[in-house]
Design a protein around this motif. Structure first.
Motif, PDB file in Angstrom:
ATOM      1  N   SER A 240     -27.384  -0.057 -10.125  1.00 14.24           N
ATOM      2  CA  SER A 240     -27.452  -0.903  -8.940  1.00 14.24           C
ATOM      3  C   SER A 240     -26.103  -0.839  -8.241  1.00 14.24           C
ATOM      4  N   PRO A 241     -26.116  -0.812  -6.920  1.00  9.69           N
ATOM      5  CA  PRO A 241     -24.851  -0.776  -6.201  1.00  9.69           C
ATOM      6  C   PRO A 241     -24.190  -2.147  -6.173  1.00  9.69           C
ATOM      7  N   SER A 242     -22.895  -2.175  -5.907  1.00  9.59           N
ATOM      8  CA  SER A 242     -22.239  -3.449  -5.638  1.00  9.59           C
ATOM      9  C   SER A 242     -22.754  -3.950  -4.297  1.00  9.59           C
ATOM     10  N   VAL A 243     -22.498  -5.193  -3.994  1.00  8.82           N
ATOM     11  CA  VAL A 243     -22.937  -5.750  -2.709  1.00  8.82           C
ATOM     12  C   VAL A 243     -22.315  -4.956  -1.566  1.00  8.82           C
ATOM     13  N   GLY A 244     -21.034  -4.627  -1.678  1.00  8.01           N
ATOM     14  CA  GLY A 244     -20.358  -3.879  -0.623  1.00  8.01           C
ATOM     15  C   GLY A 244     -20.977  -2.511  -0.391  1.00  8.01           C
ATOM     16  N   VAL A 245     -21.284  -1.806  -1.476  1.00  2.94           N
ATOM     17  CA  VAL A 245     -21.904  -0.480  -1.363  1.00  2.94           C
ATOM     18  C   VAL A 245     -23.312  -0.618  -0.793  1.00  2.94           C
ATOM     19  N   ALA A 246     -24.054  -1.612  -1.246  1.00  2.00           N
ATOM     20  CA  ALA A 246     -25.414  -1.837  -0.723  1.00  2.00           C
ATOM     21  C   ALA A 246     -25.367  -2.090   0.779  1.00  2.00           C
ATOM     22  N   LYS A 247     -24.399  -2.864   1.231  1.00  2.00           N
ATOM     23  CA  LYS A 247     -24.278  -3.151   2.664  1.00  2.00           C
ATOM     24  C   LYS A 247     -23.920  -1.898   3.445  1.00  2.00           C
ATOM     25  N   ARG A 248     -23.037  -1.063   2.901  1.00  2.00           N
ATOM     26  CA  ARG A 248     -22.661   0.170   3.605  1.00  2.00           C
ATOM     27  C   ARG A 248     -23.834   1.133   3.701  1.00  2.00           C
ATOM     28  N   ILE A 249     -24.559   1.321   2.585  1.00  2.00           N
ATOM     29  CA  ILE A 249     -25.726   2.215   2.606  1.00  2.00           C
ATOM     30  C   ILE A 249     -26.777   1.673   3.566  1.00  2.00           C
ATOM     31  N   SER A 250     -27.016   0.374   3.525  1.00  2.00           N
ATOM     32  CA  SER A 250     -28.017  -0.245   4.393  1.00  2.00           C
ATOM     33  C   SER A 250     -27.686  -0.057   5.860  1.00  2.00           C
ATOM     34  N   LYS A 251     -26.424  -0.158   6.194  1.00  2.00           N
ATOM     35  CA  LYS A 251     -26.008   0.034   7.585  1.00  2.00           C
ATOM     36  C   LYS A 251     -26.282   1.474   8.021  1.00  2.00           C
ATOM     37  N   ILE A 252     -26.056   2.417   7.127  1.00  2.00           N
ATOM     38  CA  ILE A 252     -26.264   3.838   7.438  1.00  2.00           C
ATOM     39  C   ILE A 252     -27.743   4.158   7.623  1.00  2.00           C
ATOM     40  N   ILE A 253     -28.582   3.636   6.719  1.00  2.00           N
ATOM     41  CA  ILE A 253     -30.002   3.998   6.781  1.00  2.00           C
ATOM     42  C   ILE A 253     -30.857   2.993   7.545  1.00  2.00           C
ATOM     43  N   GLY A 254     -30.283   1.844   7.894  1.00  2.00           N
ATOM     44  CA  GLY A 254     -31.004   0.863   8.698  1.00  2.00           C
ATOM     45  C   GLY A 254     -32.017   0.041   7.928  1.00  2.00           C
ATOM     46  N   CYS A 255     -31.572  -0.613   6.880  1.00  2.00           N
ATOM     47  CA  CYS A 255     -32.461  -1.495   6.123  1.00  2.00           C
ATOM     48  C   CYS A 255     -31.701  -2.753   5.721  1.00  2.00           C
ATOM     49  N   ASP A 256     -32.406  -3.707   5.187  1.00  2.00           N
ATOM     50  CA  ASP A 256     -31.812  -4.946   4.694  1.00  2.00           C
ATOM     51  C   ASP A 256     -31.161  -4.675   3.338  1.00  2.00           C
ATOM     52  N   TRP A 257     -29.881  -4.996   3.215  1.00  2.00           N
ATOM     53  CA  TRP A 257     -29.152  -4.691   1.986  1.00  2.00           C
ATOM     54  C   TRP A 257     -29.696  -5.430   0.768  1.00  2.00           C
ATOM     55  N   THR A 258     -30.382  -6.545   0.968  1.00  2.00           N
ATOM     56  CA  THR A 258     -30.889  -7.306  -0.177  1.00  2.00           C
ATOM     57  C   THR A 258     -32.017  -6.582  -0.906  1.00  2.00           C
ATOM     58  N   LEU A 259     -32.618  -5.561  -0.270  1.00  2.00           N
ATOM     59  CA  LEU A 259     -33.676  -4.795  -0.936  1.00  2.00           C
ATOM     60  C   LEU A 259     -33.185  -4.152  -2.227  1.00  2.00           C
ATOM     61  N   PHE A 260     -31.896  -3.842  -2.294  1.00  2.00           N
ATOM     62  CA  PHE A 260     -31.348  -3.218  -3.492  1.00  2.00           C
ATOM     63  C   PHE A 260     -31.415  -4.148  -4.705  1.00  2.00           C
ATOM     64  N   PHE A 261     -31.520  -5.448  -4.458  1.00  2.00           N
ATOM     65  CA  PHE A 261     -31.471  -6.426  -5.544  1.00  2.00           C
ATOM     66  C   PHE A 261     -32.779  -7.177  -5.739  1.00  2.00           C
ATOM     67  N   ALA A 262     -33.804  -6.836  -4.959  1.00  2.00           N
ATOM     68  CA  ALA A 262     -35.099  -7.503  -5.074  1.00  2.00           C
ATOM     69  C   ALA A 262     -35.837  -6.991  -6.305  1.00  2.00           C
ATOM     70  N   ASN A 263     -36.222  -7.894  -7.178  1.00  2.00           N
ATOM     71  CA  ASN A 263     -36.996  -7.534  -8.371  1.00  2.00           C
ATOM     72  C   ASN A 263     -38.471  -7.508  -8.030  1.00  2.00           C
ATOM     73  N   ASN A 264     -39.136  -6.452  -8.488  1.00  2.00           N
ATOM     74  CA  ASN A 264     -40.572  -6.312  -8.287  1.00  2.00           C
ATOM     75  C   ASN A 264     -40.964  -6.415  -6.817  1.00  2.00           C
ATOM     76  N   CYS A 265     -40.133  -5.898  -5.979  1.00  2.00           N
ATOM     77  CA  CYS A 265     -40.409  -5.903  -4.546  1.00  2.00           C
ATOM     78  C   CYS A 265     -41.498  -4.875  -4.261  1.00  2.00           C
TER      79      CYS A 265
END
Length: 76
Positions: A41-66
């Motif tokens: 799992s990425p850190s919050v900072g990495v999740a936010k950077r990746i999300s900004k690049i690909i255009g998604c909500d960064w919280t998806l990286f941490f959603a269980n059973n999404c």
């Protein structure tokens, strides 16, 4: 953990390689690959950077059973 299919699909839709996303996010490609595969799992900072690049909500990286529907809705 399960693979983040939504992440690899979004990356491919953008026509980007893992290397391109990783470089833009300031991380190494193997680490990005592990994030995509769900083995890390990425850190919050990495999740936010990746999300900004690909255009998604960064919280998806941490959603269980999404669900795939929720992920597609949040990345659209």
């Amino acid at each position: 953990m399960q693979p983040r299919k939504w992440l690899s699909e979004k990356r491919k839709d953008l026509g980007k390689t893992q290397e391109e996303i990783a470089t833009a996010a300031g991380i190494k490609r193997p680490y990005y690959s592990q994030i995509e595969l769900g083995s890390r799992s990425p850190s919050v900072g990495v999740a936010k950077r990746i999300s900004k690049i690909i255009g998604c909500d960064w919280t998806l990286f941490f959603a269980n059973n999404c669900s795939e529907l929720e992920q597609k809705t949040n990345t659209a």
